[in-house]
Scaffold this motif. Structure first.
Motif, short mmCIF file in Angstrom:
data_model
loop_
_atom_site.label_atom_id
_atom_site.label_comp_id
_atom_site.label_asym_id
_atom_site.label_seq_id
_atom_site.Cartn_x
_atom_site.Cartn_y
_atom_site.Cartn_z
N ILE A 198 0.84 -1.19 0.00
CA ILE A 198 0.00 0.00 0.00
C ILE A 198 0.88 1.25 0.00
CG2 ILE A 198 -1.73 1.28 1.32
CD1 ILE A 198 -2.79 -1.45 2.25
N GLN A 199 0.54 2.17 -0.87
CA GLN A 199 1.37 3.37 -1.03
C GLN A 199 0.73 4.63 -0.44
OE1 GLN A 199 4.39 3.16 -2.42
NE2 GLN A 199 4.06 0.97 -2.75
N SER A 200 -0.59 4.58 -0.24
CA SER A 200 -1.26 5.82 0.17
C SER A 200 -2.41 5.54 1.12
CB SER A 200 -1.76 6.57 -1.07
OG SER A 200 -2.54 5.71 -1.86
N GLY A 201 -2.90 6.59 1.72
CA GLY A 201 -4.00 6.46 2.67
C GLY A 201 -4.85 7.71 2.66
N ILE A 202 -5.91 7.68 3.47
CA ILE A 202 -6.77 8.86 3.60
C ILE A 202 -6.87 9.15 5.09
CG2 ILE A 202 -8.89 7.43 3.57
CD1 ILE A 202 -10.22 9.74 1.97
N THR A 203 -6.87 10.42 5.44
CA THR A 203 -6.78 10.74 6.87
C THR A 203 -7.45 12.07 7.20
OG1 THR A 203 -5.19 10.95 8.71
CG2 THR A 203 -4.51 11.93 6.64
N LEU A 204 -7.97 12.20 8.41
CA LEU A 204 -8.31 13.52 8.91
C LEU A 204 -7.00 14.30 9.01
CD1 LEU A 204 -10.78 12.94 11.93
CD2 LEU A 204 -11.33 13.20 9.51
N GLY A 205 -7.09 15.62 8.89
CA GLY A 205 -5.89 16.45 9.00
C GLY A 205 -5.83 17.15 10.35
N PHE A 206 -4.81 17.98 10.51
CA PHE A 206 -4.68 18.68 11.79
C PHE A 206 -5.73 19.75 11.98
CE2 PHE A 206 -0.72 16.44 12.00
CZ PHE A 206 -0.67 16.14 13.34
N SER A 207 -6.31 20.27 10.89
CA SER A 207 -7.38 21.26 11.16
C SER A 207 -8.55 20.59 11.86
CB SER A 207 -7.83 22.04 9.93
OG SER A 207 -7.62 21.36 8.77
N GLN A 208 -8.81 19.31 11.56
CA GLN A 208 -9.87 18.61 12.28
C GLN A 208 -9.39 18.24 13.70
OE1 GLN A 208 -9.19 17.63 8.93
NE2 GLN A 208 -10.94 18.83 8.32
N LEU A 209 -8.17 17.70 13.78
CA LEU A 209 -7.73 17.13 15.06
C LEU A 209 -7.46 18.20 16.12
CD1 LEU A 209 -5.40 14.36 13.61
CD2 LEU A 209 -7.69 14.09 14.57
N LEU A 210 -6.85 19.30 15.71
CA LEU A 210 -6.51 20.33 16.70
C LEU A 210 -7.74 21.04 17.25
CD1 LEU A 210 -3.32 21.88 15.08
CD2 LEU A 210 -3.43 20.46 17.11
N ASN A 211 -8.86 20.91 16.55
CA ASN A 211 -10.10 21.52 17.04
C ASN A 211 -10.94 20.55 17.86
OD1 ASN A 211 -10.09 24.25 16.18
ND2 ASN A 211 -10.10 23.48 14.09
N SER A 212 -10.43 19.35 18.06
CA SER A 212 -11.18 18.39 18.90
C SER A 212 -11.18 18.91 20.33
CB SER A 212 -10.49 17.02 18.88
OG SER A 212 -10.40 16.57 17.56
N ARG A 213 -12.31 18.69 21.02
CA ARG A 213 -12.46 19.31 22.35
C ARG A 213 -11.65 18.60 23.43
NH1 ARG A 213 -17.72 19.12 20.05
NH2 ARG A 213 -18.05 21.07 18.97
N ASN A 214 -11.41 17.33 23.25
CA ASN A 214 -10.52 16.58 24.17
C ASN A 214 -9.65 15.68 23.33
OD1 ASN A 214 -11.70 16.91 27.13
ND2 ASN A 214 -13.41 16.77 25.69
N ILE A 215 -8.35 15.80 23.54
CA ILE A 215 -7.41 15.04 22.72
C ILE A 215 -6.54 14.19 23.64
CG2 ILE A 215 -5.45 15.23 21.15
CD1 ILE A 215 -6.62 18.11 20.48
N VAL A 216 -6.50 12.89 23.37
CA VAL A 216 -5.56 12.04 24.10
C VAL A 216 -4.62 11.38 23.11
CG1 VAL A 216 -5.31 9.94 25.48
CG2 VAL A 216 -7.03 11.63 26.12
N LEU A 217 -3.34 11.64 23.30
CA LEU A 217 -2.31 10.92 22.55
C LEU A 217 -1.82 9.84 23.49
CD1 LEU A 217 -2.07 13.75 21.06
CD2 LEU A 217 0.33 13.20 20.81
N MET A 218 -1.51 8.69 22.92
CA MET A 218 -1.11 7.59 23.79
C MET A 218 0.08 6.88 23.15
SD MET A 218 -3.83 4.78 25.09
CE MET A 218 -3.21 3.22 25.70
N ALA A 219 1.08 6.55 23.97
CA ALA A 219 2.22 5.78 23.46
C ALA A 219 2.58 4.73 24.49
CB ALA A 219 3.40 6.69 23.19
N THR A 220 2.70 3.49 24.03
CA THR A 220 3.04 2.40 24.95
C THR A 220 4.12 1.52 24.33
OG1 THR A 220 1.20 1.12 24.03
CG2 THR A 220 0.78 2.30 26.08
N GLY A 221 4.94 0.94 25.18
CA GLY A 221 5.95 -0.03 24.72
C GLY A 221 7.27 0.63 24.38
N ASN A 222 8.30 -0.17 24.59
CA ASN A 222 9.68 0.27 24.39
C ASN A 222 9.97 0.86 23.02
OD1 ASN A 222 12.09 0.51 25.55
ND2 ASN A 222 12.28 -1.68 26.04
#
Ligand code: PGA
Length: 239
Positions: free
Chosen positions: A170-194
């Motif tokens: 697969i070479q490409s994808g479709i995604t929401l952009g930062f204009s959508q994400l940065l306007n979200s009212r609550n944002i949780v980023l999560m990172a787990t594992g070494n």
């Protein structure tokens, strides 16, 4: 940084449940992939025990690989439906996600843009790519980016093999952009594992910059939180 993954999971789940309690028709957006699984699993348990009522929430999709759909094992749609939507008994009218096999990608883009513009996102749960990507917003993404088709980075193409067991190129994808994400009212980023510890360190210590898209959340318009487990947080304080 929360040492214990169970405790981290409980905190994020509590946050989501509070949002939905206050606003039963809240709009939620969940990344697919490995990171959000503990959160989804816990929500499913609460749902089965009838401790939560998510029957009115709306779900919007974050991203999808192009060329695959719900029938393809490893697609975002397949993971989200089988591991979350179906066990949560979500109805089709609650769900708006991307179809990676659509022959009208412009419609996918227009529909997702319109839904997020009209409803806004009340809560978004995001994982972080090994290169700091968010959704499929790869390094180089502009902060003002909208919903769009993107070319995948070399890192993402290598990592994605784990979802498809190498069956797809697969070479490409479709995604929401930062204009959508940065306007979200609550944002949780999560990172787990070494394996995430190196990129987590870079995110924590960098000013917002286009080479590490996750750093843009330092500029989000609403609350944004970064939950890191012990293994992913290992390198943060190393010189
Ligand atoms: P992962 O993917 O949760 O499977 O590590 C994260 C991402 O690439 O966004």
């Amino acid at each position: 940084v929360i040492d214990n993954l169970d405790e981290l999971t409980n905190q994020v789940v509590k946050k989501i449940c509070l949002i939905v309690k206050k606003k039963p028709d809240a709009v939620l957006c969940f990344a697919c992939g490995e990171t959000p699984r503990p959160i989804m699993n816990k929500l499913i348990i609460l749902h089965k025990n009838k401790e939560i009522d998510f029957s009115r929430v709306r779900i919007v999709g974050l991203d999808e690989w192009l060329g695959v759909d719900r029938e393809t094992v490893g697609s975002c749609a397949q993971m989200l439906y089988d591991d979350f939507f179906t066990p949560m008994n979500f109805r089709e009218d609650q769900i708006s996600i991307f179809n990676g096999k659509s022959n009208n990608l412009q419609k996918e883009i227009t529909d997702a843009t319109r839904i997020v513009d009209e409803l806004g996102i009340d809560f978004v749960l995001l994982g972080i790519g090994m290169n700091g990507h968010i959704g499929l917003n790869e390094p180089g993404t502009e902060i003002g980016s909208g919903v769009r088709v993107v070319q995948l980075s070399t890192t993402t193409k290598q990592v994605m093999g784990k979802y498809f067991e190498g069956h797809f190129d697969i070479q490409s994808g479709i995604t929401l952009g930062f204009s959508q994400l940065l306007n979200s009212r609550n944002i949780v980023l999560m990172a787990t594992g070494n394996r995430k510890s190196e990129i987590v360190k870079k995110i924590v210590h960098s000013e917002p910059n286009i080479d590490i898209p996750a750093t843009f959340f330092k500029k989000s318009n609403y609350e944004s939180e970064f939950y890191i487990d012990k293994d992913a947080g290992n390198d943060i304080y190393l010189e």
